[in-house]
Structure formats: C-alpha cells, structure tokens
Scaffold this motif. Sequence first.
Motif, mmCIF file in Angstrom:
data_model
loop_
_atom_site.group_PDB
_atom_site.id
_atom_site.type_symbol
_atom_site.label_atom_id
_atom_site.label_comp_id
_atom_site.label_asym_id
_atom_site.label_seq_id
_atom_site.Cartn_x
_atom_site.Cartn_y
_atom_site.Cartn_z
ATOM 1 N N SER A 158 0.833 -1.211 0.000
ATOM 2 C CA SER A 158 0.000 0.000 0.000
ATOM 3 C C SER A 158 0.863 1.256 0.000
ATOM 4 O O SER A 158 0.370 2.348 -0.291
ATOM 5 C CB SER A 158 -0.946 -0.002 1.201
ATOM 6 N N ALA A 159 2.161 1.122 0.264
ATOM 7 C CA ALA A 159 3.079 2.263 0.210
ATOM 8 C C ALA A 159 3.506 2.568 -1.228
ATOM 9 O O ALA A 159 4.025 3.657 -1.497
ATOM 10 C CB ALA A 159 4.315 1.995 1.063
ATOM 11 N N ASN A 160 3.291 1.626 -2.146
ATOM 12 C CA ASN A 160 3.685 1.839 -3.535
ATOM 13 C C ASN A 160 2.686 2.729 -4.253
ATOM 14 O O ASN A 160 1.474 2.605 -4.064
ATOM 15 C CB ASN A 160 3.785 0.506 -4.285
ATOM 16 N N TYR A 161 3.188 3.568 -5.107
ATOM 17 C CA TYR A 161 2.369 4.480 -5.903
ATOM 18 C C TYR A 161 1.330 3.719 -6.729
ATOM 19 O O TYR A 161 0.197 4.169 -6.900
ATOM 20 C CB TYR A 161 3.291 5.314 -6.797
ATOM 21 N N SER A 162 1.672 2.551 -7.227
ATOM 22 C CA SER A 162 0.772 1.758 -8.075
ATOM 23 C C SER A 162 -0.396 1.146 -7.317
ATOM 24 O O SER A 162 -1.406 0.775 -7.925
ATOM 25 C CB SER A 162 1.551 0.633 -8.764
ATOM 26 N N PHE A 163 -0.283 1.019 -6.007
ATOM 27 C CA PHE A 163 -1.337 0.386 -5.214
ATOM 28 C C PHE A 163 -2.677 1.092 -5.408
ATOM 29 O O PHE A 163 -3.702 0.444 -5.647
ATOM 30 C CB PHE A 163 -0.950 0.374 -3.731
ATOM 31 N N ALA A 164 -2.689 2.407 -5.302
ATOM 32 C CA ALA A 164 -3.946 3.163 -5.414
ATOM 33 C C ALA A 164 -4.579 2.972 -6.785
ATOM 34 O O ALA A 164 -5.798 2.782 -6.896
ATOM 35 C CB ALA A 164 -3.707 4.643 -5.135
ATOM 36 N N ALA A 165 -3.777 2.999 -7.833
ATOM 37 C CA ALA A 165 -4.312 2.812 -9.187
ATOM 38 C C ALA A 165 -4.898 1.410 -9.352
ATOM 39 O O ALA A 165 -5.974 1.246 -9.928
ATOM 40 C CB ALA A 165 -3.233 3.066 -10.232
ATOM 41 N N LEU A 166 -4.219 0.398 -8.844
ATOM 42 C CA LEU A 166 -4.718 -0.976 -8.958
ATOM 43 C C LEU A 166 -5.998 -1.141 -8.146
ATOM 44 O O LEU A 166 -6.968 -1.752 -8.602
ATOM 45 C CB LEU A 166 -3.646 -1.969 -8.501
ATOM 46 N N ARG A 167 -6.030 -0.562 -6.964
ATOM 47 C CA ARG A 167 -7.218 -0.640 -6.111
ATOM 48 C C ARG A 167 -8.412 0.044 -6.784
ATOM 49 O O ARG A 167 -9.517 -0.470 -6.785
ATOM 50 C CB ARG A 167 -6.933 0.020 -4.758
#
Length: 177
Positions: free
Chosen positions: A54-63
């Motif tokens: 969840s600290a990765n920038y890509s997490f929000a986009a994938l979620r």
Amino acid sequence: MMKELSLSKVYQLIEPGPVVLLMTAGNGKANVMVMSWHMMVEFEPPLMACIVSSANYSFAALRETRECVIGIPSLELAPVVVQVGNSSGRELDKFSAFGLTPLPAECVSPPLVAECFANLECKVTDASLMNKYNLFILEILKAWIDPARIASKTIHHLGYGTFVVDGETITLKSMMR
C-alpha cells in the motif's frame, strides 16, 4: 549442521517466480513498478495472486481501476528493471526516464511494454485480502508473447540487488498433460 536463519531473510529462499513489471493507469497516467511477490493460483481461467504494498504508488491505481498489465522482462532488461524498482512514479514518468515503450493493450487501460518478451492483461477478480495483506487476485484476460524471444532468460530477486538467472532447462517424464 543447520544454522538459524533470520526470519527477515526467509523470502529469499522461496521467491516464487521471475521479477515482473506491473503496469497501472490511474488518473490518466500510466505507471510501471517492479514486482516479485506473485504466483499462479489457477490454470483456467488463469488466475494470479500478487502483493502490492500500500506504500507503492501503483497500489492506489490498482485498487481503484482494478486492472493492470504484467510484463515479463528478460535478463537483458535487468539494469532497467533495477532502475524502475529504485524510483517512484510519484516523481517521474518511468517510461520516458528509462526508455520503455508503452503499447496499447486490448482489454485494459494500462499499456503493454514492448521491451518485455511477454505481457499479460489482467483484471482484479478478488480484493477481499487487499486491506489486510495487500493481496490481489488477478484474472489474465489476454496474453501476448514475442515468438522470437520465447526462450528468454528471466531474473529472480533474492534481495538487496542480488538476482538469480534462469538456468538449464530439464525435461522429466510427467503424467500431467
């Protein structure tokens, strides 16, 4: 004689597969990150589990978008893979910064990466363990491979800049088809 191993090093023993690139597209911006915590969980339809911190920038986009592309880089791309992994998409366009060529996908918004010998278009089918473990189950909707590079060697992350390269391939009699 066995010697105790630090629990923080256990993952180095059981990395499940090759280092891959995870492409997402949140807020109209494509991003690429490096991922090594993944595994296949079903043959058909092909399902894959992956962990994205969840600290990765890509997490929000994938979620939020529930879609991604998994690119499988060859050994030759290893220096670029390390650069991608040592930077954040919050601060730069990694495609431009590291010379990666985005190609349009057929089923999802994130791009394929031309430099990868294989690309898998995916959608999230189960995020029930996302909040607890950052785990996503992906269904692979479309798979692409460069036939000229099908025998490419892949890299496997052992931690702290150390990788193993695929070795000799052996074939043993199997009852599986």
